[in-house]
Design an enzyme around this catalytic site. Structure first.
Site, PDB file in Angstrom:
ATOM      1  N   GLY A  74      51.883  51.408  13.795  1.00 57.58           N
ATOM      2  CA  GLY A  74      50.822  52.385  13.657  1.00 57.58           C
ATOM      3  C   GLY A  74      50.991  53.537  14.619  1.00 57.58           C
ATOM      4  CB  THR A  75      52.018  56.361  15.198  1.00 58.31           C
ATOM      5  OG1 THR A  75      52.074  57.422  16.138  1.00 58.31           O
ATOM      6  CG2 THR A  75      52.563  56.882  13.881  1.00 58.31           C
ATOM      7  CB  THR A  76      47.474  59.413  14.871  1.00 60.84           C
ATOM      8  OG1 THR A  76      46.768  58.231  14.513  1.00 60.84           O
ATOM      9  CG2 THR A  76      46.843  60.599  14.161  1.00 60.84           C
TER      10      THR A  76
END
EC number: 3.4.25.1
Length: 274
Positions: free
Chosen positions: A57-59
Protein backbone atom coordinates in the site's frame (compact mmCIF):
# COMPACT_ATOMS: atom_id res chain seq x y z
CA UNK A 1 6.34 -39.61 -9.71
CA UNK A 2 10.05 -40.37 -10.17
CA UNK A 3 12.38 -39.47 -13.03
CA UNK A 4 12.73 -42.48 -15.37
CA UNK A 5 16.31 -43.09 -16.54
CA UNK A 6 15.66 -46.31 -18.45
CA UNK A 7 16.09 -44.59 -21.82
CA UNK A 8 19.69 -43.58 -21.23
CA UNK A 9 21.27 -46.88 -22.43
CA UNK A 10 23.62 -46.38 -25.38
CA UNK A 11 26.17 -48.46 -27.22
CA UNK A 12 28.53 -45.49 -27.68
CA UNK A 13 31.21 -45.01 -25.03
CA UNK A 14 30.90 -41.69 -23.18
CA UNK A 15 33.80 -39.39 -22.42
CA UNK A 16 34.71 -39.71 -18.77
CA UNK A 17 32.89 -43.02 -18.35
CA UNK A 18 34.41 -46.47 -18.98
CA UNK A 19 31.16 -47.89 -20.34
CA UNK A 20 27.42 -47.34 -20.55
CA UNK A 21 26.94 -49.23 -17.30
CA UNK A 22 29.35 -46.84 -15.57
CA UNK A 23 27.27 -43.89 -16.78
CA UNK A 24 24.05 -45.50 -15.51
CA UNK A 25 25.68 -46.20 -12.16
CA UNK A 26 26.69 -42.54 -11.97
CA UNK A 27 23.16 -41.37 -12.84
CA UNK A 28 21.59 -43.70 -10.33
CA UNK A 29 23.58 -42.01 -7.55
CA UNK A 30 22.01 -38.62 -8.40
CA UNK A 31 19.06 -37.92 -6.07
CA UNK A 32 15.64 -37.87 -7.73
CA UNK A 33 13.02 -35.19 -7.11
CA UNK A 34 9.26 -35.45 -7.08
CA UNK A 35 7.50 -33.61 -9.89
CA UNK A 36 4.39 -31.47 -9.17
CA UNK A 37 1.38 -33.78 -8.89
CA UNK A 38 -0.80 -31.85 -11.30
CA UNK A 39 -1.98 -32.31 -14.85
CA UNK A 40 -1.96 -28.58 -15.65
CA UNK A 41 1.52 -27.31 -14.84
CA UNK A 42 0.74 -23.77 -16.08
CA UNK A 43 -2.09 -23.53 -13.58
CA UNK A 44 0.20 -24.84 -10.85
CA UNK A 45 2.73 -22.10 -11.62
CA UNK A 46 0.04 -19.41 -11.48
CA UNK A 47 -1.22 -20.61 -8.10
CA UNK A 48 2.32 -20.75 -6.72
CA UNK A 49 2.98 -17.21 -7.97
CA UNK A 50 -0.22 -15.91 -6.36
CA UNK A 51 0.84 -17.42 -3.03
CA UNK A 52 3.98 -15.27 -3.08
CA UNK A 53 2.10 -11.99 -3.49
CA UNK A 54 2.08 -9.73 -0.43
CA UNK A 55 -0.39 -6.96 0.26
CA UNK A 56 1.18 -3.57 -0.39
CA UNK A 57 0.00 0.00 0.00
CA UNK A 58 0.98 3.59 -0.63
CA UNK A 59 -0.32 6.95 -1.82
CA UNK A 60 1.33 8.98 -4.57
CA UNK A 61 -0.08 11.77 -6.73
CA UNK A 62 0.94 14.31 -9.34
CA UNK A 63 -0.86 17.00 -11.31
CA UNK A 64 -0.13 19.69 -13.87
CA UNK A 65 -0.99 23.33 -13.20
CA UNK A 66 0.06 26.64 -14.72
CA UNK A 67 3.32 26.71 -12.74
CA UNK A 68 4.51 23.23 -13.73
CA UNK A 69 3.95 19.84 -12.10
CA UNK A 70 3.30 19.14 -8.42
CA UNK A 71 4.31 15.69 -7.12
CA UNK A 72 3.58 14.32 -3.63
CA UNK A 73 3.81 11.00 -1.79
CA UNK A 74 3.73 9.44 1.65
CA UNK A 75 6.67 7.50 3.11
CA UNK A 76 5.24 4.31 4.66
CA UNK A 77 6.37 0.86 3.51
CA UNK A 78 4.19 -2.08 4.53
CA UNK A 79 3.77 -5.79 3.92
CA UNK A 80 0.25 -6.80 4.77
CA UNK A 81 -0.47 -5.51 8.26
CA UNK A 82 3.21 -5.03 9.09
CA UNK A 83 4.69 -1.52 8.78
CA UNK A 84 8.31 -2.06 7.78
CA UNK A 85 9.35 1.60 7.46
CA UNK A 86 8.04 5.13 7.90
CA UNK A 87 10.83 6.86 5.98
CA UNK A 88 10.85 5.44 2.45
CA UNK A 89 11.69 7.90 -0.31
CA UNK A 90 8.91 7.33 -2.86
CA UNK A 91 9.76 10.25 -5.15
CA UNK A 92 12.87 9.39 -7.19
CA UNK A 93 14.97 12.06 -8.92
CA UNK A 94 15.63 10.69 -12.43
CA UNK A 95 17.47 13.82 -13.56
CA UNK A 96 17.38 17.51 -12.52
CA UNK A 97 14.19 18.05 -14.57
CA UNK A 98 12.34 14.77 -14.08
CA UNK A 99 10.85 12.81 -11.18
CA UNK A 100 9.38 9.33 -10.80
CA UNK A 101 7.07 7.99 -8.09
CA UNK A 102 7.02 4.56 -6.44
CA UNK A 103 3.92 2.39 -5.97
CA UNK A 104 4.00 -1.40 -5.87
CA UNK A 105 7.07 -3.43 -5.02
CA UNK A 106 9.82 -1.22 -3.60
CA UNK A 107 12.67 -3.24 -5.14
CA UNK A 108 11.05 -3.28 -8.60
CA UNK A 109 10.35 0.46 -8.57
CA UNK A 110 13.81 1.42 -7.31
CA UNK A 111 15.59 -0.80 -9.83
CA UNK A 112 13.65 0.38 -12.87
CA UNK A 113 13.93 4.04 -11.89
CA UNK A 114 17.70 3.67 -11.54
CA UNK A 115 17.77 1.90 -14.89
CA UNK A 116 15.71 4.66 -16.48
CA UNK A 117 18.00 7.33 -15.02
CA UNK A 118 21.03 5.65 -16.60
CA UNK A 119 19.36 5.41 -20.00
CA UNK A 120 18.21 9.03 -19.85
CA UNK A 121 21.78 10.13 -19.11
CA UNK A 122 23.14 8.03 -21.99
CA UNK A 123 20.53 9.60 -24.30
CA UNK A 124 21.64 13.06 -23.19
CA UNK A 125 25.32 12.28 -23.83
CA UNK A 126 24.63 10.75 -27.24
CA UNK A 127 22.22 13.42 -28.51
CA UNK A 128 23.52 16.53 -26.69
CA UNK A 129 20.05 17.27 -25.33
CA UNK A 130 17.83 16.09 -22.49
CA UNK A 131 15.32 13.36 -23.18
CA UNK A 132 11.69 14.50 -23.22
CA UNK A 133 9.21 13.39 -20.57
CA UNK A 134 7.27 11.56 -23.27
CA UNK A 135 10.41 9.78 -24.45
CA UNK A 136 11.46 8.75 -20.93
CA UNK A 137 8.01 7.37 -20.12
CA UNK A 138 7.91 5.47 -23.40
CA UNK A 139 11.37 4.05 -22.72
CA UNK A 140 10.25 2.81 -19.30
CA UNK A 141 7.01 1.36 -20.70
CA UNK A 142 8.93 -0.56 -23.37
CA UNK A 143 11.35 -2.00 -20.80
CA UNK A 144 8.52 -3.11 -18.51
CA UNK A 145 6.55 -4.58 -21.41
CA UNK A 146 9.45 -6.89 -22.23
CA UNK A 147 9.05 -8.40 -18.73
CA UNK A 148 5.24 -8.54 -18.85
CA UNK A 149 3.76 -11.46 -16.91
CA UNK A 150 6.96 -12.15 -14.96
CA UNK A 151 5.72 -10.91 -11.60
CA UNK A 152 6.87 -7.28 -11.59
CA UNK A 153 4.89 -4.87 -9.42
CA UNK A 154 5.30 -1.30 -10.66
CA UNK A 155 2.86 1.60 -10.77
CA UNK A 156 4.75 4.81 -11.41
CA UNK A 157 4.26 8.35 -12.62
CA UNK A 158 6.91 10.13 -14.68
CA UNK A 159 6.67 13.90 -14.20
CA UNK A 160 8.98 16.54 -15.59
CA UNK A 161 9.63 19.62 -17.69
CA UNK A 162 11.07 19.59 -21.21
CA UNK A 163 11.11 21.78 -24.33
CA UNK A 164 7.35 21.42 -24.73
CA UNK A 165 6.57 22.36 -21.12
CA UNK A 166 5.27 20.21 -18.25
CA UNK A 167 4.59 16.52 -18.84
CA UNK A 168 2.95 13.78 -16.78
CA UNK A 169 2.59 10.08 -17.63
CA UNK A 170 1.45 6.98 -15.77
CA UNK A 171 3.30 3.70 -16.48
CA UNK A 172 2.54 0.24 -15.03
CA UNK A 173 4.27 -3.14 -14.94
CA UNK A 174 2.29 -4.43 -17.95
CA UNK A 175 3.81 -1.76 -20.16
CA UNK A 176 0.70 0.45 -20.10
CA UNK A 177 1.29 4.18 -20.54
CA UNK A 178 -1.20 7.02 -20.08
CA UNK A 179 -0.85 10.76 -20.46
CA UNK A 180 -2.89 13.01 -18.20
CA UNK A 181 -3.07 16.19 -16.15
CA UNK A 182 -3.52 14.50 -12.74
CA UNK A 183 -3.01 11.00 -11.38
CA UNK A 184 -2.99 9.28 -8.02
CA UNK A 185 -1.59 5.77 -7.59
CA UNK A 186 -1.70 3.37 -4.64
CA UNK A 187 -4.10 1.95 -2.08
CA UNK A 188 -4.84 5.44 -0.74
CA UNK A 189 -5.54 6.93 -4.16
CA UNK A 190 -9.38 6.89 -3.87
CA UNK A 191 -9.16 9.13 -0.80
CA UNK A 192 -6.53 11.37 -2.40
CA UNK A 193 -8.65 11.71 -5.55
CA UNK A 194 -11.59 12.90 -3.43
CA UNK A 195 -9.62 15.92 -2.23
CA UNK A 196 -7.60 16.43 -5.41
CA UNK A 197 -10.55 16.45 -7.81
CA UNK A 198 -12.63 18.78 -5.64
CA UNK A 199 -9.84 21.35 -5.19
CA UNK A 200 -8.00 21.17 -8.51
CA UNK A 201 -7.74 24.30 -10.67
CA UNK A 202 -5.27 24.82 -13.48
CA UNK A 203 -4.53 28.46 -12.61
CA UNK A 204 -3.35 27.79 -9.05
CA UNK A 205 -0.22 29.39 -7.65
CA UNK A 206 2.69 27.23 -6.48
CA UNK A 207 1.64 27.75 -2.85
CA UNK A 208 -1.97 26.76 -3.55
CA UNK A 209 -0.90 23.72 -5.56
CA UNK A 210 1.52 22.51 -2.87
CA UNK A 211 -1.16 22.91 -0.20
CA UNK A 212 -3.63 20.89 -2.30
CA UNK A 213 -1.07 18.12 -2.80
CA UNK A 214 -0.17 18.05 0.91
CA UNK A 215 -3.82 17.98 1.99
CA UNK A 216 -4.63 15.19 -0.48
CA UNK A 217 -1.80 13.02 0.85
CA UNK A 218 -2.79 13.73 4.45
CA UNK A 219 -6.43 12.70 3.93
CA UNK A 220 -5.29 9.49 2.22
CA UNK A 221 -3.02 8.60 5.15
CA UNK A 222 -5.85 9.38 7.57
CA UNK A 223 -8.17 6.81 5.94
CA UNK A 224 -5.75 4.27 4.44
CA UNK A 225 -3.87 2.10 6.93
CA UNK A 226 -1.11 1.29 4.43
CA UNK A 227 -0.20 4.97 3.95
CA UNK A 228 1.49 7.24 6.46
CA UNK A 229 4.77 8.68 7.66
CA UNK A 230 5.84 11.92 5.98
CA UNK A 231 4.01 13.80 3.21
CA UNK A 232 6.69 14.97 0.76
CA UNK A 233 5.86 17.59 -1.87
CA UNK A 234 7.98 18.41 -4.95
CA UNK A 235 7.53 21.07 -7.62
CA UNK A 236 8.87 20.68 -11.17
CA UNK A 237 9.20 23.91 -13.16
CA UNK A 238 11.27 25.42 -15.98
CA UNK A 239 14.34 25.49 -13.70
CA UNK A 240 13.98 21.87 -12.62
CA UNK A 241 12.54 20.16 -9.57
CA UNK A 242 12.52 21.52 -6.02
CA UNK A 243 11.46 19.84 -2.78
CA UNK A 244 8.98 22.17 -1.10
CA UNK A 245 8.14 20.35 2.11
CA UNK A 246 8.20 17.12 4.10
CA UNK A 247 5.67 17.13 6.94
CA UNK A 248 4.80 14.40 9.43
CA UNK A 249 1.17 13.46 8.80
CA UNK A 250 0.58 13.21 12.55
CA UNK A 251 1.35 16.90 12.90
CA UNK A 252 -0.69 17.74 9.81
CA UNK A 253 -3.72 16.20 11.52
CA UNK A 254 -3.73 18.96 14.13
CA UNK A 255 -3.12 21.54 11.41
CA UNK A 256 -6.21 20.53 9.45
CA UNK A 257 -8.30 19.51 12.48
CA UNK A 258 -7.21 21.76 15.37
CA UNK A 259 -8.43 20.73 18.80
CA UNK A 260 -10.88 23.36 20.07
CA UNK A 261 -10.00 24.65 23.55
CA UNK A 262 -12.47 23.65 26.22
CA UNK A 263 -14.79 26.38 27.45
CA UNK A 264 -15.19 27.23 31.12
CA UNK A 265 -18.65 25.62 31.16
CA UNK A 266 -17.25 22.33 29.77
CA UNK A 267 -14.47 22.30 32.36
CA UNK A 268 -17.01 22.84 35.17
CA UNK A 269 -19.28 20.09 33.83
CA UNK A 270 -16.37 17.62 33.66
CA UNK A 271 -15.28 18.53 37.18
CA UNK A 272 -18.83 18.10 38.51
CA UNK A 273 -19.21 14.74 36.77
CA UNK A 274 -16.04 13.45 38.44
Amino acid sequence: MKLDTSGFETSMPMIGFGSSSDMLDELSSVPSFDLPRTKEFDGFQKKAKDMLKHAKGTTTLAFIFKGGVMVAADSRASMGGYISSQSVKKIIEINPYMLGTMAGGAADCQFWHRNLGIKCRLHELANKRRISVSGASKLLANMLYSYRGMGLSVGTMIAGWDETGPGLYYVDNEGGRLKGDRFSVGSGSPYAYGVLDSGYKYDMSVEEASELARRSIYHATFRDGASGGVASVYHVGPEGWTKLSGDDVGELHYHYYPVAPATAEQVMEEATAE
